[in-house]
Design an enzyme around this catalytic site. Sequence first.
Site, mmCIF file in Angstrom:
data_model
loop_
_atom_site.group_PDB
_atom_site.id
_atom_site.type_symbol
_atom_site.label_atom_id
_atom_site.label_comp_id
_atom_site.label_asym_id
_atom_site.label_seq_id
_atom_site.Cartn_x
_atom_site.Cartn_y
_atom_site.Cartn_z
ATOM 1 N N ASN A 13 0.871 -1.172 0.000
ATOM 2 C CA ASN A 13 0.000 0.000 0.000
ATOM 3 C C ASN A 13 0.910 1.226 0.000
ATOM 4 O O ASN A 13 1.485 1.568 1.025
ATOM 5 C CB ASN A 13 -0.883 -0.035 1.257
ATOM 6 C CG ASN A 13 -1.725 1.220 1.414
ATOM 7 O OD1 ASN A 13 -1.781 2.051 0.508
ATOM 8 N ND2 ASN A 13 -2.377 1.358 2.559
ATOM 9 N N TRP A 14 1.038 1.829 -1.176
ATOM 10 C CA TRP A 14 1.961 2.977 -1.287
ATOM 11 C C TRP A 14 1.399 4.221 -0.609
ATOM 12 O O TRP A 14 2.111 5.213 -0.448
ATOM 13 C CB TRP A 14 2.236 3.302 -2.758
ATOM 14 C CG TRP A 14 3.067 2.286 -3.484
ATOM 15 C CD1 TRP A 14 3.572 1.099 -2.996
ATOM 16 C CD2 TRP A 14 3.504 2.368 -4.848
ATOM 17 N NE1 TRP A 14 4.278 0.449 -3.972
ATOM 18 C CE2 TRP A 14 4.255 1.210 -5.122
ATOM 19 C CE3 TRP A 14 3.331 3.306 -5.869
ATOM 20 C CZ2 TRP A 14 4.839 0.960 -6.375
ATOM 21 C CZ3 TRP A 14 3.902 3.064 -7.118
ATOM 22 C CH2 TRP A 14 4.645 1.905 -7.359
ATOM 23 N N LYS A 15 0.110 4.225 -0.290
ATOM 24 C CA LYS A 15 -0.556 5.406 0.273
ATOM 25 C C LYS A 15 -0.337 6.609 -0.658
ATOM 26 O O LYS A 15 -0.281 6.406 -1.874
ATOM 27 C CB LYS A 15 -0.076 5.650 1.714
ATOM 28 C CG LYS A 15 -0.226 4.367 2.558
ATOM 29 C CD LYS A 15 -0.046 4.557 4.023
ATOM 30 C CE LYS A 15 -0.241 3.210 4.724
ATOM 31 N NZ LYS A 15 -0.106 3.291 6.162
ATOM 32 N N HIS A 42 -9.404 0.769 4.931
ATOM 33 C CA HIS A 42 -8.154 1.050 5.642
ATOM 34 C C HIS A 42 -8.423 2.042 6.779
ATOM 35 O O HIS A 42 -9.252 2.950 6.642
ATOM 36 C CB HIS A 42 -7.122 1.630 4.668
ATOM 37 C CG HIS A 42 -5.752 1.674 5.263
ATOM 38 N ND1 HIS A 42 -5.369 2.647 6.134
ATOM 39 C CD2 HIS A 42 -4.710 0.823 5.159
ATOM 40 C CE1 HIS A 42 -4.121 2.408 6.530
ATOM 41 N NE2 HIS A 42 -3.703 1.306 5.952
ATOM 42 N N GLU A 75 -6.883 4.528 7.822
ATOM 43 C CA GLU A 75 -6.698 5.954 7.499
ATOM 44 C C GLU A 75 -7.932 6.514 6.812
ATOM 45 O O GLU A 75 -8.311 7.662 7.043
ATOM 46 C CB GLU A 75 -5.432 6.126 6.638
ATOM 47 C CG GLU A 75 -4.180 5.937 7.485
ATOM 48 C CD GLU A 75 -2.982 5.383 6.748
ATOM 49 O OE1 GLU A 75 -2.946 5.423 5.507
ATOM 50 O OE2 GLU A 75 -2.065 4.891 7.429
ATOM 51 N N GLU A 107 -5.092 -4.861 10.894
ATOM 52 C CA GLU A 107 -4.090 -3.808 11.065
ATOM 53 C C GLU A 107 -4.322 -3.083 12.387
ATOM 54 O O GLU A 107 -5.192 -2.203 12.475
ATOM 55 C CB GLU A 107 -4.207 -2.796 9.929
ATOM 56 C CG GLU A 107 -4.033 -3.418 8.565
ATOM 57 C CD GLU A 107 -3.556 -2.394 7.558
ATOM 58 O OE1 GLU A 107 -2.408 -2.491 7.136
ATOM 59 O OE2 GLU A 107 -4.318 -1.486 7.246
ATOM 60 N N GLY A 126 2.692 2.532 10.823
ATOM 61 C CA GLY A 126 3.619 3.638 10.614
ATOM 62 C C GLY A 126 4.292 4.127 11.883
ATOM 63 O O GLY A 126 4.929 5.174 11.886
ATOM 64 N N SER A 170 3.716 -1.832 10.486
ATOM 65 C CA SER A 170 5.169 -1.851 10.676
ATOM 66 C C SER A 170 5.792 -3.218 10.393
ATOM 67 O O SER A 170 6.729 -3.629 11.073
ATOM 68 C CB SER A 170 5.541 -1.343 12.075
ATOM 69 O OG SER A 170 5.120 -0.002 12.234
ATOM 70 N N GLY A 228 2.960 -0.944 4.340
ATOM 71 C CA GLY A 228 2.989 0.477 4.000
ATOM 72 C C GLY A 228 4.415 0.938 3.763
ATOM 73 O O GLY A 228 4.991 0.771 2.687
ATOM 74 N N GLY A 229 5.026 1.501 4.793
ATOM 75 C CA GLY A 229 6.351 2.123 4.676
ATOM 76 C C GLY A 229 7.398 1.234 4.016
ATOM 77 O O GLY A 229 8.156 1.687 3.147
HETATM 78 P P1 PGA Z 1 2.943 0.482 7.730
HETATM 79 O O1 PGA Z 1 1.467 0.603 7.117
HETATM 80 O O2 PGA Z 1 3.527 -0.795 7.161
HETATM 81 O O3 PGA Z 1 3.649 1.714 7.240
HETATM 82 O O4 PGA Z 1 2.807 0.409 9.206
HETATM 83 C C1 PGA Z 1 0.644 -0.513 7.022
HETATM 84 C C2 PGA Z 1 -0.633 -0.092 6.341
HETATM 85 O O5 PGA Z 1 -1.236 0.886 6.763
HETATM 86 O O6 PGA Z 1 -1.056 -0.717 5.357
#
Ligand code: PGA
Length: 255
Positions: free
Chosen positions: A9-11, A97, A99, A169, A175, A215, A236-237
């Site tokens: 997930n590049w966001k 998600h 977010e 999650e 993050g 993470s 994500g990251g």
């Molecule tokens: P993260 O994000 O790996 O940066 O913690 C995970 C996500 O929100 O998909």
Amino acid sequence: MRNKIVAANWKMNLKLSEGANLVNGILQGMPAISENCKVVIAPPYLHITQTIAQLKGIEHIFTGAQNCHSENSGAYTGEVSAAMLADAGVQYVIIGHSERREYCNEDSALLAKKVNQALAGNMHVIFCCGEPLEIRDANTQNEHVARQIEEGLFHLDAPQLKNITIAYEPIWAIGTGRVASSGQAQEIHAYIRKTIAEKYGAEAADNISILYGGSCKPSNAAELFACADVDGGLIGGAALKAEEFLGIIKAMVDS
Ligand code: PGA
């Protein structure tokens, strides 16, 4: 045997040229993977046609979207429908998600409609659930997550459920660098599978993939993926650098 999936997930990150370079780097380093392993890359909408072109004809690696709209078409300025994504060649859609639940006020009723739209487009849904820190501290995470799953997915029939992957999650681990322990992940993943079994039966529960997100990195992926009910990760990251993402793909292949 159920599918193992690692999804990026590049966001809201990366310019087009950076995205193209990242996908090239991933393709160059991709290990040989077996039939039940899949990799999904979910870039921002703007990248999608580019990513699809880069992944054309390559097995086991699919393009995803990070969202879709709850309606099929119409006067919804700035939005993209599931039908448009499907037409472009998108195969997976991330829905719910944390977010988007938090920053875009997406509630369960809306998410259920988005799930329907994505399935109507014959796309596969990665449905996210997870608890904030105060819920974890109160030790009510199981009830919280079960409610998200019931409200977002339990209107589906059993054949539709075959096109659903669940991503657990914990919001406190997204993050933040703070990661759920493998014990915590296994416990709640097993609970999610039990929740699915109670509604759809043991076979459906056994076949659904449940990913861990929060993470996840090359250094902790192997331990997380070794858990009986953890079938991969939503990343994500660590998905923004080819080397790190490849490390996580390798952990899936070896798990
Ligand atoms: P993260 O994000 O790996 O940066 O913690 C995970 C996500 O929100 O998909």
